[in-house]
Write an enzyme that holds these catalytic residues in place. Sequence first.
Site, PDB file in Angstrom:
ATOM      1  N   GLU A 263     -71.028  51.647 -20.170  1.00  8.05           N
ATOM      2  CA  GLU A 263     -69.627  52.029 -20.045  1.00  8.05           C
ATOM      3  C   GLU A 263     -69.272  52.324 -18.586  1.00  8.05           C
ATOM      4  OE1 GLU A 263     -66.661  55.486 -21.892  1.00  8.05           O
ATOM      5  OE2 GLU A 263     -68.831  55.779 -21.880  1.00  8.05           O
ATOM      6  N   LYS A 329     -61.088  50.134 -25.350  1.00  8.28           N
ATOM      7  CA  LYS A 329     -61.339  51.273 -26.226  1.00  8.28           C
ATOM      8  C   LYS A 329     -60.056  51.785 -26.869  1.00  8.28           C
ATOM      9  CE  LYS A 329     -63.817  55.712 -26.181  1.00  8.28           C
ATOM     10  NZ  LYS A 329     -64.584  56.650 -25.338  1.00  8.28           N
ATOM     11  N   CYS A 381     -68.647  54.244 -26.554  1.00  8.94           N
ATOM     12  CA  CYS A 381     -69.011  55.670 -26.529  1.00  8.94           C
ATOM     13  C   CYS A 381     -68.572  56.404 -27.796  1.00  8.94           C
ATOM     14  CB  CYS A 381     -68.432  56.316 -25.271  1.00  8.94           C
ATOM     15  SG  CYS A 381     -69.114  57.957 -24.911  1.00  8.94           S
TER      16      CYS A 381
END
Length: 512
Positions: A263, A329, A381
Amino acid sequence: MNKYFTYLIAIISGLVGVFAFSPFDYWPLAYVSLLGLLYVAKNPKKSTALLATFLWSMGFFCFGVSWLNVSIHQFGGASLGVSYFLVGLLAAYLALYPMLFTYLVQRFQVQSAVIFAVIWTFTEFLRGWIFTGFPWLQFGYTQIDSPFYGIAPIFGVTGLTFFTVWASAVIFNLVSSLFKTKNLKLVLANVLLLIVVGELSAYSSRIHFVKAVEDKAISVTLAQGNIEQNLKWDPAYFYSTLEIYQKLIAENLGKTDLIILPESALPTLENAITPFFEGLDRAAKETKTEIMVGTVFQDTKSGKLLNSIMTAGNPEFPYQPDTSNRYSKHHLVPFGEYVPLESILRPLNSVFNLPMSAFQSGDAIQPSLMAKKRAFSPAICYEIIFGEQVRQNLKQDTDYLLTISNDAWFGDSIGPWQHLQMARMRALELGKPLIRATNTGISVFVDAQGKVLAQAPQFIETTLTHKIAPAEGKTPYSVLGNMPLYALSLLFLVLHGMMAFVRRKMNLSQKR
């Protein structure tokens, strides 16, 4: 004295529950912790029951999410006192859900083991939904290495949690019946049912809904840069970070099918270094090794700042900023990636001004990310803890689950291990192998049964290469999600209500 003994039991059993999760993995302690909760929830005095439940929750959540202190204090700039206060404040909020459980148990004088589990499922649903949800520390995760893990491909982690609470309630009722002969036959019938369901659950772990397709296996390399969080966003350290990842990539070009970086691997706006990515794209094509990189990207059309995954070296999707082969995301971390009530909170404290805390959400449902003619279903994440979102993004042709993360925020705490445990559960639920690339660890390959195939050590600059095969087939959970469990819960509730109504009518008729 009885009241204070109850409070002591509450605190100890709450703390004990955390040891059922990773990295401790003493899964039977989940039942011990829940037995303690049921004991205090059934206290004859409602006020004592509610306060004891609050204490159970504070022990459980303060210890269980203590890793947040690392990011708040070390990287958020808050004092140690403020960071502990904020963790305590979060724990106090999370305590509302177990307290609601106890309130409903007290209000309706619940005795049935299955209704205990139904109510807990309801409160856990609320915890995972209100204010975008925080479904961390669900007891089902503790059972991923237990004999009962076979429930997950059928009913998901929610079903495993239901089973854990129900089994604990059956044991609680059995112990209670030893002191009260009332309803002993009913309790023994529940114990027999628990044994049968437990055996079936253990047997279900032998059923494989999916199978690996070995001839479609590809070699994947995870690049773990091990960039310290206090250096990651320091402009003076940018070129050092770039050199580390360039070296890790160069060492594996032409030797593996796919290289994956974690990430926000390169701590700058992707748009500002497009020549670097264009060069990466050319090198990847020449060596026939494709590359995935976690980046910070500003959408050229909407202007949104996105936490993103892009690809280089894909012949079908040449690198360009507006490529359709990109994932952004959706489920952002409150305060970490965006600040609720931003205009009010940001001026108050540095803890509300963490680096890169101004992201915006990508779409809830996005296309698969393609690399080496394989379809990846990504989650960045925090997103991997939301099982239903991951399930909804699963496609007919999905070969792998992919998650990239930067758990350096949580240092050498229990947080990254809990995070990994939840990622493993997604693989087990959905019957898809999972690939997890992280900055400081824990980088792993996980098979479709949730078992770790290969794992890199934490806090080391390294690469991890493994040949991993996709899986074909579908688990019941991947098709139906939580709906069967919610339908069963509703059915149990209706049947219980009908039985209570009939008993009440019979009692009234006998009195007449």
